[in-house]
Design an enzyme around this catalytic site. Sequence first.
Site, mmCIF file in Angstrom:
data_model
loop_
_atom_site.group_PDB
_atom_site.id
_atom_site.type_symbol
_atom_site.label_atom_id
_atom_site.label_comp_id
_atom_site.label_asym_id
_atom_site.label_seq_id
_atom_site.Cartn_x
_atom_site.Cartn_y
_atom_site.Cartn_z
ATOM 1 N N GLU A 128 0.592 -1.387 -0.079
ATOM 2 C CA GLU A 128 -0.063 0.005 -0.061
ATOM 3 C C GLU A 128 0.938 1.300 0.036
ATOM 4 O O GLU A 128 1.363 1.452 1.120
ATOM 5 C CB GLU A 128 -0.866 -0.039 1.289
ATOM 6 C CG GLU A 128 -1.966 -1.047 1.205
ATOM 7 C CD GLU A 128 -3.151 -0.796 0.405
ATOM 8 O OE1 GLU A 128 -3.168 -0.013 -0.264
ATOM 9 O OE2 GLU A 128 -4.231 -1.872 0.282
ATOM 10 N N CYS A 158 -2.171 9.501 2.447
ATOM 11 C CA CYS A 158 -1.554 8.842 1.110
ATOM 12 C C CYS A 158 -2.615 9.329 -0.009
ATOM 13 O O CYS A 158 -2.074 9.277 -1.190
ATOM 14 C CB CYS A 158 -1.571 7.457 1.428
ATOM 15 S SG CYS A 158 -3.254 6.614 2.003
#
Length: 476
Positions: free
Chosen positions: A221, A255
């Site tokens: 991720e 993110c």
Amino acid sequence: MIEQQYDIKEVERIFKLQREPANLQAMKDTSAKERIDRIAKIERYILDPANQEALAKAMWYDLRKSKEETLATEIIPILTLLVHIKRKLKSWMRPHKVGTPLALTGISSYIRYEPKGHVLLIAPWNYPFQLSIIPLIHAIAAGNVAIVKPSEISAATSAFTKKMIQELFPEEEVAVIEGDVPVATALLEKPFHHIFFTGSPAVGKIVMAAAAKNLTSVTLELGGKSPCVIDETVDIKNVAGQVAWGKLLNNGQTCIAPDYLLVHKSKKQAFIDAFQEWVQKHYNHNGEGIRQSPYYTRIINERNFARVQGLVDEAVSAGAQLISAEAFDESDKFIPPCLLDQVDMDMRIMQEEIFGPVLPILTFDRIEEVPAIIDRLPKPLAMYIMSKKRHHQQYLLDHSTAGGTAINELMITTLNPELPFGGVNNSGIGKSNGKHSFIEFSNERGVMQRRFLDLKMIFPPYKTTIFEWMMRAARW
Ligand code: NAD
């Protein structure tokens, strides 16, 4: 500053303990109810007001994050996910019957979900609690034994996470090993059955290379430059507020924060004005300055402060125009909300993930120009499309790729556990969230079972008629 002493010997001891076949088997054998009981211990812990207070204190220490934002971004996502898992886990764990081709008459087939076994979860510092705990919840749901390695940079929250896990789980099931790069490196040398890594693309490559040595599967991720496209059809005041909220939450250290803006030329100035107005209203509501706002989070450390400042300084010296209401202050790791106008794609700020409260602005005339601009950068984790025009929404979806996309919304895509979360190539490998994570942490074992008939008829010496029948059946 919290001084940490890391014990690299813990890696060997805990890995060996957890890897005992009996420990892996015990977790593998757990029923849905037993797994939910384990997960519910985490739920009870984070619902306890004293623990919430302790977490909020740690988050304030690490990121100067308010308690409200801690609840919204660290606790609520976990609670939402827990409801979903409690409802669905039993059905996810059930063997999944699938069809069998006619040529294989007499056979039935199903997929059995087995835990990968022994998993390593490596977390970053930006949402340090939930990004350690959400992968852990999924790992337990799939029946795995796990080591969690939180970030050494968010040391107070990592210590909180470790204390919680020590209180809730025997270490042969779940253990937290705190540590920096040498500890992470020692962990990565171990032949885990799966590694779930959340962090930067640069370290993602290190993780994948280390995993390759043991042929360990990985979920990565990662991050990247997520674009936000605003066309000429939007209510710009509203959209500027949405973008400002998404960009400034956690001080841009998210993110999936919009990294840069692609706005229609006719809306640029209105966006700049509305963004600034929103910032004043929401982070300077009592007129004492944004810096005094208890809701304005700080950059995590001096290194990241210098990194973001370097990106801005370089852009300004190359001709970008900085629009910001207050000055940077290194002693307080304070970077005010910044817009950068007159940027171009050659500037470093348009090549590296910013991970701070700075929003570069690019403009376009026609929607058809947008995909080529996005395409100059690696495939993003998130993409935001702000438009009232169906054709523009569809055109951008059809002519770009991103891990996930929100249309006329920002940031909250992770909150629907039905949707896969994750990037593409540079922004990530593999998907997570709800069933997508359950599968990522499972081995999908295909099982065939002979019920009647057998294969004797195709043994040599061959009978042509049988093969003629099989040719027809194969195309049925
Ligand atoms: P990072 O990659 O520097 O660190 C992440 C973890 O890796 C930490 O636990 C760290 O100790 C460890 N690590 C660091 N260097 C290592 C090395 N050489 N070998 C082995 N392990 C190492 O990331 P960060 O700075 O903590 O977090 C920011 C990055 O994470 C951003 O790129 C952001 O986009 C990304 N991120 C992605 C998601 C997502 O879900 N996709 C979520 C949050 C953050």
